[in-house]
Write a protein that holds these residues in place. Sequence first.
Motif, PDB file in Angstrom:
ATOM      1  N   VAL A 234       0.912  -1.096   0.079  1.00  0.00           N
ATOM      2  CA  VAL A 234       0.159   0.142  -0.077  1.00  0.00           C
ATOM      3  C   VAL A 234       1.035   1.270  -0.053  1.00  0.00           C
ATOM      4  N   ILE A 235       0.773   2.072  -1.188  1.00  0.00           N
ATOM      5  CA  ILE A 235       1.552   3.151  -1.282  1.00  0.00           C
ATOM      6  C   ILE A 235       0.713   4.423  -1.140  1.00  0.00           C
ATOM      7  N   ALA A 236       1.174   5.477  -0.299  1.00  0.00           N
ATOM      8  CA  ALA A 236       0.132   6.396  -0.105  1.00  0.00           C
ATOM      9  C   ALA A 236       0.996   7.729  -0.390  1.00  0.00           C
ATOM     10  N   ALA A 237       0.153   8.718  -1.250  1.00  0.00           N
ATOM     11  CA  ALA A 237       0.481  10.215  -1.425  1.00  0.00           C
ATOM     12  C   ALA A 237      -0.211  10.996  -0.320  1.00  0.00           C
ATOM     13  N   ALA A 238       0.636  11.630   0.354  1.00  0.00           N
ATOM     14  CA  ALA A 238       0.279  12.450   1.519  1.00  0.00           C
ATOM     15  C   ALA A 238       0.666  13.902   1.293  1.00  0.00           C
ATOM     16  N   GLY A 239      -0.036  14.911   1.593  1.00  0.00           N
ATOM     17  CA  GLY A 239       0.082  16.441   1.280  1.00  0.00           C
ATOM     18  C   GLY A 239      -0.963  17.065   1.526  1.00  0.00           C
ATOM     19  N   LEU A 240      -1.054  18.434   1.533  1.00  0.00           N
ATOM     20  CA  LEU A 240      -2.010  19.454   1.534  1.00  0.00           C
ATOM     21  C   LEU A 240      -2.937  19.650   0.517  1.00  0.00           C
TER      22      LEU A 240
ATOM     23  N   VAL B  92      -3.030   4.759  -2.447  1.00  0.00           N
ATOM     24  CA  VAL B  92      -3.867   5.513  -1.475  1.00  0.00           C
ATOM     25  C   VAL B  92      -3.571   7.098  -1.363  1.00  0.00           C
ATOM     26  N   GLU B  93      -4.559   7.919  -1.692  1.00  0.00           N
ATOM     27  CA  GLU B  93      -4.599   9.203  -1.463  1.00  0.00           C
ATOM     28  C   GLU B  93      -5.023   9.661   0.257  1.00  0.00           C
ATOM     29  N   GLU B  94      -4.107   9.861   1.193  1.00  0.00           N
ATOM     30  CA  GLU B  94      -4.389   9.928   2.384  1.00  0.00           C
ATOM     31  C   GLU B  94      -3.555  11.113   2.921  1.00  0.00           C
ATOM     32  N   PRO B  95      -4.199  12.346   2.731  1.00  0.00           N
ATOM     33  CA  PRO B  95      -3.451  13.717   3.216  1.00  0.00           C
ATOM     34  C   PRO B  95      -2.387  13.512   4.211  1.00  0.00           C
ATOM     35  N   MET B  96      -2.875  12.781   5.345  1.00  0.00           N
ATOM     36  CA  MET B  96      -1.777  12.812   6.478  1.00  0.00           C
ATOM     37  C   MET B  96      -1.188  11.428   6.466  1.00  0.00           C
ATOM     38  N   GLY B  97      -0.863  10.735   5.530  1.00  0.00           N
ATOM     39  CA  GLY B  97       0.030   9.453   5.280  1.00  0.00           C
ATOM     40  C   GLY B  97      -0.425   8.662   6.496  1.00  0.00           C
ATOM     41  N   ARG B  98       0.765   8.111   7.112  1.00  0.00           N
ATOM     42  CA  ARG B  98       0.726   7.640   8.363  1.00  0.00           C
ATOM     43  C   ARG B  98       0.630   8.078   9.805  1.00  0.00           C
ATOM     44  N   ALA B  99       0.546   9.486   9.594  1.00  0.00           N
ATOM     45  CA  ALA B  99       0.375  10.271  10.899  1.00  0.00           C
ATOM     46  C   ALA B  99      -0.645  10.053  11.727  1.00  0.00           C
ATOM     47  N   ARG B 100      -1.968   9.404  11.131  1.00  0.00           N
ATOM     48  CA  ARG B 100      -3.073   9.137  11.957  1.00  0.00           C
ATOM     49  C   ARG B 100      -2.840   7.713  12.263  1.00  0.00           C
TER      50      ARG B 100
ATOM     51  N   GLY C 107       0.250  21.496   8.981  1.00  0.00           N
ATOM     52  CA  GLY C 107       0.462  20.264   7.934  1.00  0.00           C
ATOM     53  C   GLY C 107       2.037  19.946   7.518  1.00  0.00           C
ATOM     54  N   GLN C 108       2.731  20.922   7.208  1.00  0.00           N
ATOM     55  CA  GLN C 108       4.106  20.850   6.751  1.00  0.00           C
ATOM     56  C   GLN C 108       4.744  20.219   8.041  1.00  0.00           C
ATOM     57  N   HIS C 109       4.455  20.512   9.158  1.00  0.00           N
ATOM     58  CA  HIS C 109       5.004  20.201  10.457  1.00  0.00           C
ATOM     59  C   HIS C 109       4.843  18.990  10.848  1.00  0.00           C
ATOM     60  N   VAL C 110       3.481  18.340  10.462  1.00  0.00           N
ATOM     61  CA  VAL C 110       3.057  17.149  11.262  1.00  0.00           C
ATOM     62  C   VAL C 110       3.284  15.960  10.333  1.00  0.00           C
ATOM     63  N   VAL C 111       2.873  16.156   9.009  1.00  0.00           N
ATOM     64  CA  VAL C 111       2.827  15.106   8.031  1.00  0.00           C
ATOM     65  C   VAL C 111       3.725  14.462   7.485  1.00  0.00           C
ATOM     66  N   PRO C 112       5.030  15.164   7.181  1.00  0.00           N
ATOM     67  CA  PRO C 112       6.033  14.811   6.730  1.00  0.00           C
ATOM     68  C   PRO C 112       7.085  13.770   7.601  1.00  0.00           C
ATOM     69  N   GLN C 113       6.924  14.102   8.881  1.00  0.00           N
ATOM     70  CA  GLN C 113       7.555  13.361   9.944  1.00  0.00           C
ATOM     71  C   GLN C 113       7.263  11.833   9.835  1.00  0.00           C
ATOM     72  N   ALA C 114       5.917  11.488   9.294  1.00  0.00           N
ATOM     73  CA  ALA C 114       5.577  10.321   9.225  1.00  0.00           C
ATOM     74  C   ALA C 114       5.504   9.627   7.696  1.00  0.00           C
ATOM     75  N   ALA C 115       6.324  10.491   7.095  1.00  0.00           N
ATOM     76  CA  ALA C 115       6.636  10.141   5.437  1.00  0.00           C
ATOM     77  C   ALA C 115       7.749   9.418   5.394  1.00  0.00           C
TER      78      ALA C 115
END
Length: 195
Positions: free
Chosen positions: A3-9, A93-101, A163-171
């Motif tokens: 499962v490959i996700a694209a995250a982002g705002l 998977v299009e998941e804006p927050m990736g694995r952060a949630r 979002g730039q602070h939280v999401v990339p940490q889990a990418a």
Amino acid sequence: MRVIAAAGLSGAGKTQVLLRAAELLGGAPILHFDEYAAVSTLPMDMRAWLEAGGDIEAYQTPQFARDLRALRAWQSVTLPGGGVVQPGSVVLVEEPMGRARKEMTALIDFVAFLDAPFDVLLARRLLRRMEEEREQLSGRTLDVLRADLRYHLELGRRLHVHGQHVVPQAADIVIDSTRPLDDVARALLHAAGLR
């Protein structure tokens, strides 16, 4: 299965990148976060959510998670708005927050955070909005654009910073999504070990 996700705002290009990546993979299935909005619990007042700390766990998408688990178990799923998604060896998977949630952490194998500057995100959102409302905009174009720009200045930029602070940490990787679409899709697949 991977499962490959694209995250982002909003405006980062997730949808277009995944559609192109699916083509490059010969038709990989895609789950889009937005298709589950009506059956999810999402923050209703973004300003209040952000001022309360912007806890991404406020985004609860149980059917999205269930459907992703089903695809991982090689079962087809019926989308909330209709349509069926079949499993494949790769699911995008299009998941804006990736694995952060927490709801998504164990379900996604690889996350690419698609990054773009504020002005690019704003321009893309405005263009998308204009395309979505082309028929209805005729007499109120300036009002719609003015409202979108005010939103960006009053809240959108703060959401972007959060979002730039939280999401990339889990990418697993951050990809500059201002590059040509084909380059971004290929970079995603290459980084995920699929090309």
